[in-house]
Design a protein around this motif. Structure first.
Motif, PDB file in Angstrom:
ATOM      1  N   ILE A 204      88.402 -78.704-104.059  1.00 44.74           N
ATOM      2  CA  ILE A 204      87.463 -77.464-105.423  1.00 44.74           C
ATOM      3  C   ILE A 204      86.462 -76.533-104.125  1.00 44.74           C
ATOM      4  N   HIS A 205      86.307 -77.359-103.101  1.00 44.52           N
ATOM      5  CA  HIS A 205      85.718 -76.496-102.574  1.00 44.52           C
ATOM      6  C   HIS A 205      86.889 -75.326-101.887  1.00 44.52           C
ATOM      7  N   VAL A 206      88.209 -75.131-101.711  1.00 44.83           N
ATOM      8  CA  VAL A 206      88.780 -74.279-100.875  1.00 44.83           C
ATOM      9  C   VAL A 206      88.382 -73.331-102.105  1.00 44.83           C
ATOM     10  N   GLN A 207      88.527 -73.638-103.873  1.00 47.60           N
ATOM     11  CA  GLN A 207      88.918 -73.162-104.292  1.00 47.60           C
ATOM     12  C   GLN A 207      87.573 -71.957-104.765  1.00 47.60           C
ATOM     13  N   LEU A 208      86.446 -72.595-104.173  1.00 48.63           N
ATOM     14  CA  LEU A 208      85.353 -71.525-104.519  1.00 48.63           C
ATOM     15  C   LEU A 208      85.746 -70.055-103.231  1.00 48.63           C
ATOM     16  N   LEU A 209      85.777 -71.098-101.864  1.00 47.25           N
ATOM     17  CA  LEU A 209      86.111 -70.273-101.026  1.00 47.25           C
ATOM     18  C   LEU A 209      86.519 -68.864-100.960  1.00 47.25           C
ATOM     19  N   ALA A 210      87.768 -69.248-101.471  1.00 42.92           N
ATOM     20  CA  ALA A 210      88.791 -67.968-101.289  1.00 42.92           C
ATOM     21  C   ALA A 210      88.578 -66.607-101.721  1.00 42.92           C
ATOM     22  N   PRO A 211      87.817 -66.967-103.449  1.00 42.91           N
ATOM     23  CA  PRO A 211      87.744 -65.580-103.927  1.00 42.91           C
ATOM     24  C   PRO A 211      86.760 -64.894-103.545  1.00 42.91           C
ATOM     25  N   VAL A 212      85.282 -65.536-103.047  1.00 38.30           N
ATOM     26  CA  VAL A 212      84.523 -64.689-102.628  1.00 38.30           C
ATOM     27  C   VAL A 212      84.672 -64.254-100.710  1.00 38.30           C
ATOM     28  N   ALA A 213      85.714 -65.445-100.034  1.00 35.48           N
ATOM     29  CA  ALA A 213      85.815 -64.311 -98.713  1.00 35.48           C
ATOM     30  C   ALA A 213      86.676 -63.076 -98.792  1.00 35.48           C
ATOM     31  N   LEU A 214      87.672 -63.181-100.075  1.00 31.94           N
ATOM     32  CA  LEU A 214      88.581 -62.315-100.269  1.00 31.94           C
ATOM     33  C   LEU A 214      87.332 -60.511-100.594  1.00 31.94           C
ATOM     34  N   ILE A 215      86.513 -61.242-101.167  1.00 29.58           N
ATOM     35  CA  ILE A 215      85.839 -59.737-102.165  1.00 29.58           C
ATOM     36  C   ILE A 215      85.443 -59.724-100.814  1.00 29.58           C
ATOM     37  N   GLY A 216      84.879 -60.735 -99.940  1.00 32.14           N
ATOM     38  CA  GLY A 216      83.562 -59.806 -98.729  1.00 32.14           C
ATOM     39  C   GLY A 216      84.727 -59.441 -98.169  1.00 32.14           C
ATOM     40  N   PHE A 217      85.941 -59.761 -97.626  1.00 32.06           N
ATOM     41  CA  PHE A 217      87.030 -59.218 -96.505  1.00 32.06           C
ATOM     42  C   PHE A 217      86.720 -57.262 -97.372  1.00 32.06           C
ATOM     43  N   VAL A 218      86.989 -57.488 -98.566  1.00 36.60           N
ATOM     44  CA  VAL A 218      87.681 -55.819 -99.359  1.00 36.60           C
ATOM     45  C   VAL A 218      86.471 -55.212 -99.105  1.00 36.60           C
ATOM     46  N   ILE A 219      85.363 -55.531 -99.170  1.00 33.14           N
ATOM     47  CA  ILE A 219      83.962 -54.756 -99.049  1.00 33.14           C
ATOM     48  C   ILE A 219      83.514 -54.631 -97.875  1.00 33.14           C
ATOM     49  N   ALA A 220      83.362 -55.261 -96.826  1.00 31.24           N
ATOM     50  CA  ALA A 220      83.874 -54.993 -95.276  1.00 31.24           C
ATOM     51  C   ALA A 220      84.184 -54.473 -94.953  1.00 31.24           C
ATOM     52  N   LEU A 221      85.774 -54.576 -95.673  1.00 26.50           N
ATOM     53  CA  LEU A 221      87.065 -53.309 -95.184  1.00 26.50           C
ATOM     54  C   LEU A 221      86.271 -51.774 -95.774  1.00 26.50           C
ATOM     55  N   PHE A 222      85.680 -51.630 -96.390  1.00 31.41           N
ATOM     56  CA  PHE A 222      85.832 -50.546 -97.684  1.00 31.41           C
ATOM     57  C   PHE A 222      84.189 -50.144 -95.947  1.00 31.41           C
ATOM     58  N   THR A 280      85.879 -58.809 -79.940  1.00 32.11           N
ATOM     59  CA  THR A 280      86.361 -58.203 -80.926  1.00 32.11           C
ATOM     60  C   THR A 280      85.806 -57.118 -80.226  1.00 32.11           C
ATOM     61  N   ARG A 281      84.836 -56.667 -79.800  1.00 34.32           N
ATOM     62  CA  ARG A 281      84.549 -55.455 -79.617  1.00 34.32           C
ATOM     63  C   ARG A 281      84.622 -55.266 -78.061  1.00 34.32           C
ATOM     64  N   PHE A 282      85.022 -56.457 -77.053  1.00 32.89           N
ATOM     65  CA  PHE A 282      85.770 -56.059 -75.648  1.00 32.89           C
ATOM     66  C   PHE A 282      86.717 -56.245 -76.361  1.00 32.89           C
ATOM     67  N   LEU A 283      87.333 -56.381 -76.926  1.00 33.69           N
ATOM     68  CA  LEU A 283      88.818 -56.177 -76.866  1.00 33.69           C
ATOM     69  C   LEU A 283      89.657 -55.427 -77.479  1.00 33.69           C
ATOM     70  N   ILE A 284      88.990 -54.469 -78.159  1.00 34.52           N
ATOM     71  CA  ILE A 284      89.084 -53.499 -78.756  1.00 34.52           C
ATOM     72  C   ILE A 284      88.562 -52.319 -79.149  1.00 34.52           C
ATOM     73  N   GLY A 285      87.303 -52.665 -78.730  1.00 34.24           N
ATOM     74  CA  GLY A 285      85.767 -51.116 -78.751  1.00 34.24           C
ATOM     75  C   GLY A 285      85.375 -51.331 -80.101  1.00 34.24           C
ATOM     76  N   VAL A 286      84.843 -50.362 -80.626  1.00 32.02           N
ATOM     77  CA  VAL A 286      83.645 -50.503 -81.760  1.00 32.02           C
ATOM     78  C   VAL A 286      84.017 -49.444 -82.608  1.00 32.02           C
ATOM     79  N   ASP A 287      85.098 -49.391 -83.492  1.00 32.78           N
ATOM     80  CA  ASP A 287      85.752 -48.994 -84.491  1.00 32.78           C
ATOM     81  C   ASP A 287      85.668 -50.523 -85.839  1.00 32.78           C
ATOM     82  N   TYR A 288      84.966 -50.431 -86.456  1.00 30.14           N
ATOM     83  CA  TYR A 288      84.533 -51.428 -86.861  1.00 30.14           C
ATOM     84  C   TYR A 288      86.160 -51.739 -88.245  1.00 30.14           C
ATOM     85  N   ARG A 289      86.932 -50.374 -88.558  1.00 28.18           N
ATOM     86  CA  ARG A 289      87.772 -50.644 -89.563  1.00 28.18           C
ATOM     87  C   ARG A 289      89.146 -51.799 -88.741  1.00 28.18           C
ATOM     88  N   TRP A 290      89.262 -52.225 -86.988  1.00 31.29           N
ATOM     89  CA  TRP A 290      89.653 -53.064 -86.125  1.00 31.29           C
ATOM     90  C   TRP A 290      88.411 -54.558 -86.521  1.00 31.29           C
TER      91      TRP A 290
END
Length: 344
Positions: A204-222, A280-290
């Motif tokens: 039940i915790h995974v079912q609650l976490l998964a959609p929130v994480a997916l929504i947050g990930f999509v908005i963060a990429l946007f 992450t920034r040390f490895l790939i720089g400051v581009d937040y798309r990555w």
């Protein structure tokens, strides 16, 4: 004194290749780490039994029930929580231009824990979903108090003032949470969130976490490209036509969603949101798309490994996973604080 910086391990041409390697390689290692996490535990279960429980589940088998009901959701939840906390830290550091910003330091996790303590007193029989809503509200309260206190000085917000305000608010909310648990005798119920961990996670915790994480990930990429520009300076971002207030509001909303969901399930797990974005920034720089996707993968990997290690330190007992992440995060935080202090 000239500000000291860490040069990333990339050139402009190699950055996409290195980011792709981190994403693909990190994901492969993450899958292997999840497999090891499922394999290892108090009960000795071999790989063949795990394979059988996935492909030919036997409800009468205790081993199959342990794997399907406990270990698989635990490993998946650890990956989702690690990814959520790492993305939250990356967004906070990008929006505030504060290298010390993270959910655990900026009062977000402490606010969530405080409101969950209140919820245990007011609504002791609340469902997992209701507890998640309380955690969201607490995250918002914590971040709002930090920004208000940090803005009271004449010179306004600075990275150091945000870190100091966050530390003070975290201490205050943690003390209030402790007082509530002692006064209303709910310390046992809240002890899980204080220790931090994923040992009691269910599907039940995974079912609650998964959609929130997916929504947050999509908005963060946007928002990623806008945050890259915002990280270079608010005046520059405004000069390029960006609506910085809207970007910050959306970014804060994502942080509240991801952190609130994570804390409501795992409790207080610190330093993932601080350490992973810097690596992450040390490895790939400051581009937040990555930075956003790479932080998600590396954060998930760190927490899955930390959860596995927590079971190996003192078997058959478990060490709180927050202790394992703190062993990595505290020295890193002290290093960052010392480096930033030299550049003031």
């Amino acid at each position: 004194m000239k500000k000291q910086t860490i040069k990333p391990l990339y050139t402009k041409q190699s950055r996409p290749i290195l980011a792709a390697v981190i994403l693909f390689g990190g994901f492969v290692i993450l899958v292997l780490a999840i497999g090891i996490s499922i394999l290892y535990g108090a009960a000795n279960i071999d790989f063949f039994t795990i394979w059988q429980s996935i492909n030919n589940f036997d409800p009468n088998s205790t081993s199959h029930q342990i794997i399907r009901g406990l270990r698989i959701p635990r490993a998946l939840a650890a990956a989702l929580i690690g990814a959520s906390l790492a993305m939250s830290g990356a967004l906070m550091q990008g929006m505030t231009r504060n290298p010390l910003a993270s959910p655990s330091i900026m009062g977000v996790t402490a606010g969530s824990t405080f409101m969950m303590a209140v919820a245990l007193v007011v609504m002791p029989e609340a469902s997992n979903f209701i507890m998640m809503l309380w955690a969201f509200s607490g995250a918002g309260i914590g971040v709002a108090i930090v920004f208000v206190i940090g803005s009271l000085s004449k010179t306004g917000l600075t990275p150091v003032k945000l870190a100091l305000a966050g530390t003070a608010v975290t201490a205050l909310l943690s003390s209030l949470s402790s007082a509530i648990t002692i006064r209303f005798n709910v310390a046992k119920d809240l002890s899980f969130w204080y220790a931090g961990g994923v040992s009691g996670v269910q599907w039940i915790h995974v079912q609650l976490l998964a959609p929130v994480a997916l929504i947050g990930f999509v908005i963060a990429l946007f928002l990623a490209n806008s945050i890259t520009v915002l990280n270079l300076g608010e005046d520059l971002a405004k000069g390029l036509g960006q609506r910085t207030i809207i970007i910050k509001l959306l970014g804060i909303l994502v942080v509240l969603l991801l952190t609130g969901a994570a804390v409501s399930v795992s409790g207080t797990i610190g330093f993932i949101g601080l350490v992973i974005p810097h690596i992450t920034r040390f490895l790939i720089g400051v581009d937040y798309r990555w930075i956003v996707p790479c932080s998600a993968v590396l954060g998930a990997l760190l927490l899955v490994i930390a959860d596995t290690v927590s079971r190996m330190v003192n078997p058959p007992f478990e060490t709180p996973v927050g202790t394992i992440t703190a062993l990595v995060g505290v020295p890193f935080f002290l290093y960052l604080a010392r480096r930033e202090g030299r550049t003031m």
